[in-house]
Design a protein around this motif. Structure first.
Motif, PDB file in Angstrom:
ATOM      1  N   THR A 146      39.051  12.701  27.291  1.00  0.00           N
ATOM      2  CA  THR A 146      39.178  13.811  27.918  1.00  0.00           C
ATOM      3  C   THR A 146      40.609  13.472  28.961  1.00  0.00           C
ATOM      4  O   THR A 146      40.674  14.255  29.107  1.00  0.00           O
ATOM      5  CB  THR A 146      37.861  13.905  29.099  1.00  0.00           C
ATOM      6  N   GLN A 147      40.412  12.273  28.916  1.00  0.00           N
ATOM      7  CA  GLN A 147      41.910  11.916  29.695  1.00  0.00           C
ATOM      8  C   GLN A 147      43.081  12.296  29.253  1.00  0.00           C
ATOM      9  O   GLN A 147      44.175  12.509  29.688  1.00  0.00           O
ATOM     10  CB  GLN A 147      42.096  10.438  29.807  1.00  0.00           C
ATOM     11  N   GLY A 148      42.645  11.798  27.492  1.00  0.00           N
ATOM     12  CA  GLY A 148      44.201  12.569  27.402  1.00  0.00           C
ATOM     13  C   GLY A 148      43.910  14.380  27.413  1.00  0.00           C
ATOM     14  O   GLY A 148      45.730  14.427  27.028  1.00  0.00           O
ATOM     15  N   LEU A 149      43.029  14.888  27.439  1.00  0.00           N
ATOM     16  CA  LEU A 149      43.514  16.237  27.529  1.00  0.00           C
ATOM     17  C   LEU A 149      43.481  16.380  29.048  1.00  0.00           C
ATOM     18  O   LEU A 149      44.614  17.464  28.820  1.00  0.00           O
ATOM     19  CB  LEU A 149      41.971  16.700  27.431  1.00  0.00           C
ATOM     20  N   LEU A 150      43.474  15.481  29.508  1.00  0.00           N
ATOM     21  CA  LEU A 150      44.131  16.133  31.421  1.00  0.00           C
ATOM     22  C   LEU A 150      45.125  16.027  31.116  1.00  0.00           C
ATOM     23  O   LEU A 150      46.173  16.553  32.344  1.00  0.00           O
ATOM     24  CB  LEU A 150      43.105  15.721  32.063  1.00  0.00           C
ATOM     25  N   ASP A 151      45.514  14.418  30.888  1.00  0.00           N
ATOM     26  CA  ASP A 151      47.154  14.247  30.874  1.00  0.00           C
ATOM     27  C   ASP A 151      48.015  15.537  30.174  1.00  0.00           C
ATOM     28  O   ASP A 151      48.774  15.567  31.147  1.00  0.00           O
ATOM     29  CB  ASP A 151      47.521  13.308  29.703  1.00  0.00           C
ATOM     30  N   VAL A 152      47.673  15.963  29.531  1.00  0.00           N
ATOM     31  CA  VAL A 152      48.426  16.774  28.177  1.00  0.00           C
ATOM     32  C   VAL A 152      48.406  18.420  29.210  1.00  0.00           C
ATOM     33  O   VAL A 152      49.283  18.939  29.325  1.00  0.00           O
ATOM     34  CB  VAL A 152      48.561  16.857  27.081  1.00  0.00           C
ATOM     35  N   LEU A 153      46.971  19.130  29.903  1.00  0.00           N
ATOM     36  CA  LEU A 153      47.123  19.627  30.993  1.00  0.00           C
ATOM     37  C   LEU A 153      47.844  19.695  32.082  1.00  0.00           C
ATOM     38  O   LEU A 153      48.694  21.120  32.363  1.00  0.00           O
ATOM     39  CB  LEU A 153      45.329  19.686  31.360  1.00  0.00           C
ATOM     40  N   THR A 154      48.031  18.823  32.749  1.00  0.00           N
ATOM     41  CA  THR A 154      49.059  18.697  33.927  1.00  0.00           C
ATOM     42  C   THR A 154      50.334  18.757  33.061  1.00  0.00           C
ATOM     43  O   THR A 154      51.233  19.341  33.846  1.00  0.00           O
ATOM     44  CB  THR A 154      48.767  17.129  34.127  1.00  0.00           C
TER      45      THR A 154
END
Length: 317
Positions: A146-154
């Motif tokens: 989920t950290q990876g997802l929020l990073d790429v979303l940002t």
């Protein structure tokens, strides 16, 4: 390990981003985008998990991730149970599976697991009931999906796409589950160039980061980058004798205003937290107009809402 996907290829658990397709990543990012509201407005809510129960089992200390998952579940209408490992039955000697089975008997629908040991989320996936989902909230140095997802979303919200993007991740790469999950996502999404910057003592095995450029010079890593993400030194994952001196690390590898000036003028600065100011990142850089660190935190709640809604639709939709 039990598959992350059901028989129709839909996401049932989330343990790693490594196996997700580009379409699945984009679908999660698009859903998360819909859960983001401007600062000052009411946060997005949805009854998708009304009547469901989410149990946060954090066997490794956490503040941001645990709070984020708890808010995400509540904003989806779920009942939330958060266990403190220091008072849990596991600390008293109960086996991990007995803890899972006990909570499952209380009709828990989603287990959010954080553990310092490798393989724990996948192990739990193998033993939960067919109607239960498992989400990895941080596993050893290996995965933090989920950290990876929020990073790429940002990144996507600020830069649009990934094809021509230059992303630099600097700091303790060797011990970073954040770097690994970001690499999994960015590689699948077609990143233009991923640079990983670390001193030799904190550099990763190149085979773990296929396609990335490994560097030991922060100036070379930051030059003309679109995104610069700093990572703290994971002192809890290494021997005390191997811990770098903070002042030396900042002098050689810290992101300072002078080094940030080498990046593109519209470059954004990121950090997964917690920050060690004036070690891996200067305080003035963390607070600068280019910093999107607080946006990452907001986006994390939206991503976790998207993931929980998605796995519940797979199991009960």
């Amino acid at each position: 390990m039990a598959s992350q996907f059901d028989a129709r290829g839909r996401l049932r658990h989330l343990v790693t981003l490594k196996d997700l397709s580009r379409a699945q990543l984009v679908e999660l990012l698009d859903l998360a985008d819909r859960f983001i509201t401007p600062y000052g407005e009411f946060p997005a809510r949805d009854p998708a998990l009304a009547g469901r129960t989410v149990a946060n089992l954090f066997f490794e200390p956490s503040t941001r991730t645990r709070a984020s998952f708890e808010l995400a579940a509540r904003r989806l209408g779920a009942d939330v149970l958060s266990l403190d490992v220091s008072t849990s039955s596991r600390a008293k000697g109960e086996s991990l599976l007995d803890t899972i089975y006990t909570l499952q008997a209380m009709q828990v629908d989603v287990f959010v697991i954080r553990d310092a040991q490798s393989g724990v989320p996948a192990f739990i996936c193998d033993h939960v009931a067919p109607h239960v989902a498992v989400l990895n909230a941080g596993e050893s140095h290996l995965n933090h999906p989920t950290q990876g997802l929020l990073d790429v979303l940002t990144m996507r919200r600020h830069k649009g796409g990934f094809e021509n993007l230059v992303v630099t991740i600097a700091g303790d790469i060797q011990h970073s589950r954040v770097a690994r999950s970001a690499h999994h996502a960015l590689k699948t999404l077609g990143i233009g160039e991923l640079r990983l910057v670390a001193p030799a003592a904190l550099a990763p095995d190149p085979d773990e980061f296929a396609g990335a450029t490994l560097l030991d010079n922060i100036e070379a890593g930051v030059r003309d980058a679109d995104v610069v993400m700093c990572l703290r030194i994971q002192r809890e994952r290494m021997e005390v004798s191997r811990n770098p001196d903070p002042a030396d690390f900042h002098r050689e590898f810290g992101l300072t205003p002078e080094r940030l000036a080498l990046a593109r003028p519209d470059a954004i600065v990121m950090h997964p937290g917690p920050m060690n100011r004036d070690v891996e990142i200067a305080g003035s850089v963390a607070d600068s107009r280019q910093s999107v660190i607080t946006e990452q935190v907001r986006n994390g709640v939206a991503v976790r809402m998207a993931v929980m809604q998605t796995v519940m639709e797979t199991l009960h939709g």
